[in-house]
Motif scaffolding. Structure first.
Motif, mmCIF file in Angstrom:
data_model
loop_
_atom_site.group_PDB
_atom_site.id
_atom_site.type_symbol
_atom_site.label_atom_id
_atom_site.label_comp_id
_atom_site.label_asym_id
_atom_site.label_seq_id
_atom_site.Cartn_x
_atom_site.Cartn_y
_atom_site.Cartn_z
ATOM 1 N N LEU A 32 52.897 26.634 55.802
ATOM 2 C CA LEU A 32 52.302 27.885 55.328
ATOM 3 C C LEU A 32 51.743 28.742 56.466
ATOM 4 O O LEU A 32 52.022 29.937 56.536
ATOM 5 C CB LEU A 32 51.217 27.597 54.290
ATOM 6 C CG LEU A 32 50.607 28.816 53.622
ATOM 7 C CD1 LEU A 32 51.673 29.595 52.858
ATOM 8 C CD2 LEU A 32 49.505 28.390 52.676
ATOM 9 N N ILE A 33 50.984 28.156 57.364
ATOM 10 C CA ILE A 33 50.402 28.924 58.475
ATOM 11 C C ILE A 33 51.510 29.507 59.344
ATOM 12 O O ILE A 33 51.431 30.660 59.765
ATOM 13 C CB ILE A 33 49.441 28.052 59.329
ATOM 14 C CG1 ILE A 33 48.198 27.700 58.525
ATOM 15 C CG2 ILE A 33 49.045 28.761 60.611
ATOM 16 C CD1 ILE A 33 47.293 28.866 58.175
ATOM 17 N N GLY A 34 52.558 28.752 59.598
ATOM 18 C CA GLY A 34 53.681 29.262 60.377
ATOM 19 C C GLY A 34 54.333 30.455 59.703
ATOM 20 O O GLY A 34 54.697 31.429 60.368
ATOM 21 N N GLU A 35 54.457 30.397 58.387
ATOM 22 C CA GLU A 35 55.022 31.522 57.643
ATOM 23 C C GLU A 35 54.128 32.751 57.741
ATOM 24 O O GLU A 35 54.619 33.875 57.895
ATOM 25 C CB GLU A 35 55.221 31.136 56.170
ATOM 26 C CG GLU A 35 56.335 30.142 55.943
ATOM 27 C CD GLU A 35 56.427 29.700 54.489
ATOM 28 O OE1 GLU A 35 56.093 30.493 53.592
ATOM 29 O OE2 GLU A 35 56.831 28.549 54.264
ATOM 30 N N VAL A 36 52.825 32.540 57.654
ATOM 31 C CA VAL A 36 51.866 33.648 57.767
ATOM 32 C C VAL A 36 51.948 34.271 59.163
ATOM 33 O O VAL A 36 51.949 35.497 59.312
ATOM 34 C CB VAL A 36 50.428 33.163 57.456
ATOM 35 C CG1 VAL A 36 49.397 34.219 57.803
ATOM 36 C CG2 VAL A 36 50.312 32.749 55.994
ATOM 37 N N GLU A 37 52.053 33.436 60.189
ATOM 38 C CA GLU A 37 52.174 33.944 61.565
ATOM 39 C C GLU A 37 53.470 34.722 61.754
ATOM 40 O O GLU A 37 53.465 35.787 62.384
ATOM 41 C CB GLU A 37 52.091 32.783 62.559
ATOM 42 C CG GLU A 37 50.716 32.172 62.646
ATOM 43 C CD GLU A 37 50.680 30.884 63.452
ATOM 44 O OE1 GLU A 37 51.755 30.279 63.692
ATOM 45 O OE2 GLU A 37 49.573 30.479 63.834
ATOM 46 N N ASN A 38 54.569 34.211 61.231
ATOM 47 C CA ASN A 38 55.853 34.922 61.341
ATOM 48 C C ASN A 38 55.799 36.266 60.635
ATOM 49 O O ASN A 38 56.301 37.272 61.147
ATOM 50 C CB ASN A 38 56.997 34.073 60.787
ATOM 51 C CG ASN A 38 57.355 32.930 61.709
ATOM 52 O OD1 ASN A 38 57.121 32.980 62.911
ATOM 53 N ND2 ASN A 38 57.914 31.887 61.132
ATOM 54 N N LYS A 39 55.192 36.295 59.463
ATOM 55 C CA LYS A 39 55.052 37.545 58.718
ATOM 56 C C LYS A 39 54.199 38.546 59.513
ATOM 57 O O LYS A 39 54.516 39.725 59.566
ATOM 58 C CB LYS A 39 54.424 37.258 57.355
ATOM 59 C CG LYS A 39 54.515 38.373 56.372
ATOM 60 C CD LYS A 39 54.030 37.906 54.999
ATOM 61 C CE LYS A 39 54.164 39.021 53.986
ATOM 62 N NZ LYS A 39 53.681 38.629 52.661
ATOM 63 N N ALA A 40 53.142 38.049 60.134
ATOM 64 C CA ALA A 40 52.278 38.914 60.949
ATOM 65 C C ALA A 40 53.052 39.474 62.144
ATOM 66 O O ALA A 40 52.940 40.667 62.460
ATOM 67 C CB ALA A 40 51.047 38.145 61.425
ATOM 68 N N ARG A 41 53.849 38.641 62.814
ATOM 69 C CA ARG A 41 54.642 39.108 63.959
ATOM 70 C C ARG A 41 55.629 40.204 63.542
ATOM 71 O O ARG A 41 55.785 41.207 64.237
ATOM 72 C CB ARG A 41 55.397 37.951 64.601
ATOM 73 C CG ARG A 41 54.554 37.142 65.541
ATOM 74 C CD ARG A 41 55.382 36.133 66.343
ATOM 75 N NE ARG A 41 54.499 35.126 66.883
ATOM 76 C CZ ARG A 41 54.140 34.007 66.258
ATOM 77 N NH1 ARG A 41 54.610 33.731 65.067
ATOM 78 N NH2 ARG A 41 53.325 33.158 66.821
#
Length: 144
Positions: free
Chosen positions: A56-65
């Motif tokens: 989940l955190i990785g997905e949130v970071e990718n979305k932010a990028r």
């Protein structure tokens, strides 16, 4: 008139954040300012869910990028030559004023009046309110 050499726009994917970004563009261009576009990811907000889904955190970071890349491209197309994107971690309220503003020597913060985190607003007050009260620089709060 005071020149705004560094303008910070804090975004979270909300419509208000989009409007804050769009408001900052002509200011940054007319002042020849560096434009910092940041998103603060509050890992604690995702911690209970990450026990069930570790990605989940990785997905949130990718979305932010992806979001920050989109904003950077828009700013460059608008004619702003010095655009920096920055992902930070922690509470947006404190990270913006305590960490990001001094990190970039920000002269002006442009932020939306409300954002995506309605639960935090109910219990702790709005991010924009906290920024206005605690920032060591000028703050522009925009509304749709």
């Amino acid at each position: 008139m005071h020149t705004m050499n560094v303008i910070l726009v804090a975004v979270d994917g909300s419509e208000e954040a989009d409007y804050a970004f769009e408001t900052a563009l002509p200011i940054a261009k007319s002042q020849g300012s560096q434009l910092i576009v940041t998103q603060v990811i509050n890992r604690n907000a995702y911690r209970p869910l990450s026990n069930y889904d570790s990605s989940l955190i990785g997905e949130v970071e990718n979305k932010a990028r992806l979001l920050l890349d989109k904003y950077k491209k828009q700013a460059e197309e608008f004619g702003i030559t010095d655009v920096v994107t920055d992902i930070e971690y922690g509470s947006p309220k404190t990270a913006i004023t305590r960490d990001i503003v001094p990190k970039y020597n920000v002269d002006l913060i442009v932020t939306g009046a409300t954002g995506l985190n309605a639960v935090e607003k109910i219990f702790l007050g709005s991010v924009s309110e906290h920024i206005t009260k605690n920032a060591d620089c000028s703050v522009m709060v925009v509304r749709l």
